[in-house]
Design an enzyme around this catalytic site. Sequence first.
Site, PDB file in Angstrom:
ATOM      1  N   HIS A   1      -7.782   0.193  -3.979  1.00 28.68           N
ATOM      2  CA  HIS A   1      -8.748   1.076  -3.107  1.00 28.68           C
ATOM      3  C   HIS A   1      -9.127   2.206  -4.091  1.00 28.68           C
ATOM      4  O   HIS A   1      -8.205   2.860  -4.398  1.00 28.68           O
ATOM      5  CB  HIS A   1      -7.959   1.644  -1.883  1.00 28.68           C
ATOM      6  CG  HIS A   1      -7.399   0.696  -0.881  1.00 28.68           C
ATOM      7  ND1 HIS A   1      -6.659   1.156   0.258  1.00 28.68           N
ATOM      8  CD2 HIS A   1      -7.435  -0.490  -0.801  1.00 28.68           C
ATOM      9  CE1 HIS A   1      -6.528   0.000   0.994  1.00 28.68           C
ATOM     10  NE2 HIS A   1      -7.088  -0.927   0.399  1.00 28.68           N
TER      11      HIS A   1
ATOM     12  N   HIS B   1       0.889  -1.363  -0.008  1.00 29.08           N
ATOM     13  CA  HIS B   1      -0.135  -0.014  -0.010  1.00 29.08           C
ATOM     14  C   HIS B   1       0.847   1.183  -0.084  1.00 29.08           C
ATOM     15  O   HIS B   1       1.805   1.491   0.708  1.00 29.08           O
ATOM     16  CB  HIS B   1      -1.074  -0.041   1.355  1.00 29.08           C
ATOM     17  CG  HIS B   1      -1.803   1.083   1.285  1.00 29.08           C
ATOM     18  ND1 HIS B   1      -1.723   2.300   1.649  1.00 29.08           N
ATOM     19  CD2 HIS B   1      -3.386   0.929   1.079  1.00 29.08           C
ATOM     20  CE1 HIS B   1      -2.812   3.092   1.412  1.00 29.08           C
ATOM     21  NE2 HIS B   1      -3.853   2.221   1.108  1.00 29.08           N
TER      22      HIS B   1
ATOM     23  N   TYR C   1     -14.782   4.797   7.733  1.00 28.50           N
ATOM     24  CA  TYR C   1     -15.282   3.587   7.697  1.00 28.50           C
ATOM     25  C   TYR C   1     -16.667   3.406   8.000  1.00 28.50           C
ATOM     26  O   TYR C   1     -17.035   2.327   8.522  1.00 28.50           O
ATOM     27  CB  TYR C   1     -14.178   2.428   8.085  1.00 28.50           C
ATOM     28  CG  TYR C   1     -12.958   2.317   7.292  1.00 28.50           C
ATOM     29  CD1 TYR C   1     -12.986   1.481   6.257  1.00 28.50           C
ATOM     30  CD2 TYR C   1     -12.017   3.133   7.652  1.00 28.50           C
ATOM     31  CE1 TYR C   1     -11.694   1.587   5.461  1.00 28.50           C
ATOM     32  CE2 TYR C   1     -10.626   2.961   6.919  1.00 28.50           C
ATOM     33  CZ  TYR C   1     -10.756   2.146   5.792  1.00 28.50           C
ATOM     34  OH  TYR C   1      -9.779   2.162   5.149  1.00 28.50           O
TER      35      TYR C   1
ATOM     36  N   ASP D   1     -12.986   3.144  -1.021  1.00 29.42           N
ATOM     37  CA  ASP D   1     -12.282   3.341   0.204  1.00 29.42           C
ATOM     38  C   ASP D   1     -13.045   4.103   1.048  1.00 29.42           C
ATOM     39  O   ASP D   1     -14.383   4.614   0.928  1.00 29.42           O
ATOM     40  CB  ASP D   1     -10.801   3.659   0.030  1.00 29.42           C
ATOM     41  CG  ASP D   1      -9.731   3.901   0.867  1.00 29.42           C
ATOM     42  OD1 ASP D   1      -9.937   3.058   2.115  1.00 29.42           O
ATOM     43  OD2 ASP D   1      -8.505   4.123   0.703  1.00 29.42           O
ATOM     44  N   HIS D   2     -12.202   5.206   1.914  1.00 32.14           N
ATOM     45  CA  HIS D   2     -13.006   5.901   2.979  1.00 32.14           C
ATOM     46  C   HIS D   2     -14.414   6.454   2.363  1.00 32.14           C
ATOM     47  O   HIS D   2     -14.305   7.190   1.185  1.00 32.14           O
ATOM     48  CB  HIS D   2     -12.093   6.903   3.292  1.00 32.14           C
ATOM     49  CG  HIS D   2     -10.719   6.511   3.685  1.00 32.14           C
ATOM     50  ND1 HIS D   2      -9.667   7.312   3.905  1.00 32.14           N
ATOM     51  CD2 HIS D   2     -10.489   5.315   4.073  1.00 32.14           C
ATOM     52  CE1 HIS D   2      -8.547   6.689   4.155  1.00 32.14           C
ATOM     53  NE2 HIS D   2      -9.103   5.395   4.564  1.00 32.14           N
TER      54      HIS D   2
ATOM     55  N   CYS E   1      -4.054   2.586  -4.542  1.00 32.45           N
ATOM     56  CA  CYS E   1      -4.901   3.450  -3.604  1.00 32.45           C
ATOM     57  C   CYS E   1      -4.927   4.706  -4.599  1.00 32.45           C
ATOM     58  O   CYS E   1      -3.992   5.396  -4.454  1.00 32.45           O
ATOM     59  CB  CYS E   1      -4.203   3.325  -2.455  1.00 32.45           C
ATOM     60  SG  CYS E   1      -5.224   4.584  -1.385  1.00 32.45           S
TER      61      CYS E   1
HETATM   62  C1  DNO Z   1      -6.555   3.658   5.625  1.00 31.81           C
HETATM   63  C2  DNO Z   1      -5.930   2.406   4.997  1.00 31.81           C
HETATM   64  C3  DNO Z   1      -4.597   1.821   5.654  1.00 31.81           C
HETATM   65  C4  DNO Z   1      -4.093   0.665   4.859  1.00 31.81           C
HETATM   66  C5  DNO Z   1      -2.559   0.171   5.333  1.00 31.81           C
HETATM   67  C6  DNO Z   1      -2.403  -0.903   4.662  1.00 31.81           C
HETATM   68  O1  DNO Z   1      -7.783   3.742   5.448  1.00 31.81           O
HETATM   69  O2  DNO Z   1      -5.985   2.469   3.636  1.00 31.81           O
HETATM   70  O3  DNO Z   1      -4.651   1.774   6.662  1.00 31.81           O
HETATM   71  O4  DNO Z   1      -4.948  -0.190   5.318  1.00 31.81           O
HETATM   72  O5  DNO Z   1      -1.853   1.493   4.969  1.00 31.81           O
HETATM   73  O6  DNO Z   1      -1.283  -1.434   4.910  1.00 31.81           O
END
Ligand code: DNO
Length: 347
Positions: free
Chosen positions: A263, A198, A322, A308-309, A236
């Site tokens: 992501h 990531h 989340y 993602d978020h 991401c």
């Molecule tokens: C946040 C996530 C990160 C991710 C880590 C992967 O929302 O994208 O915490 O899980 O960095 O190791």
Amino acid sequence: MQMSFRWYGDRDPVTLEQIRQIPGMEGIVTAIYDIPVGDVWPFEKIMALKEKVEAHGFIISVIESVPVHEDIKLGLDTRDHYIANYKQTIRNLAKASIQTICYNFMPVFDWTRTRLDAPLPDGSHSLSYEEDTIKEMDPLSGELTLPGWDLSFQTVELKRIMDRYQQMSEDTLMQHLVYFLEQVVPVAEEENVFLAIHPDDPPWSIFGLPRIITGPHAVKQVLAAVDSLHNGITFCSGSYGANPENDLQDILHIAKERIHFVHARNVRWTGEKSFQETSHLARDGSLDMTGIMKTLIHHGYKGPIRPDHGRMIWGEEGRPGYGLFDRALGAAYLNGIIDAVHKGGSQ
Ligand code: DNO
């Protein structure tokens, strides 16, 4: 693509039953949260998690994350012990038929924001980051904690670790990553597991700590250092995209078949090294979400993807970034793009 959703286990206010009702949802992205960083994940615990997820009609599409012990990132003599443990965890996950592992190589702190409830014009709120604020923050004060941070450190220990990093160059940190990969990737190959690093979030140095997974150059370097399909990345969009200089299409092309996890989220640039998270829609933020999805589809990407978020909407309270509602809207939007591209010409 395999649409997936992150679930933080039994303590997550969002339940598997709720996730089940999001259209098109196939996979769960999760982890075991009560194992100290660096210990082996026992096979029995992995199986218990897998069975719970499968009982709700899902598969575990990705483990996010198996965290990397600080001693590995610091390159200490003790790292070999933790690398041996990491290998065993890969083997145990493989035995449970789990194929994708997401991890990061950020010193001490995982993803970082300066506000967890920054208002948006529509009355919702979201996570934001301002460089000026970060410059004034003392990470040792405990005033800010984020869901991904390892809070098991005592302040004294944290200070000692941070001091060690202050003297470390980015090249050295990269060497430590390569050392780690040279050891674990052969095991991933043997076990048919895909490792997906990531990016650093945000993709630049914070609190004076070196950060290396920041853009296309780093992606090239990591992929070339251990040239195996099993050494791949998590694409991401929101992390790489926080830096307007990162050309996301470029990263998609460089990594191509070595993207093992996606992501998808949008951000709006608000100033120099500053941004706020928005809804997933391309029109709401600075990132070309539609273009990203189209390229992934044209490259034949079939792996896991998760919204993602999300923003906090409709009064929901929960884990920053989340909640259920906006991530569900995000999944619907992403599925809409996928369907439009795949079936666009069929009628
Ligand atoms: C946040 C996530 C990160 C991710 C880590 C992967 O929302 O994208 O915490 O899980 O960095 O190791």
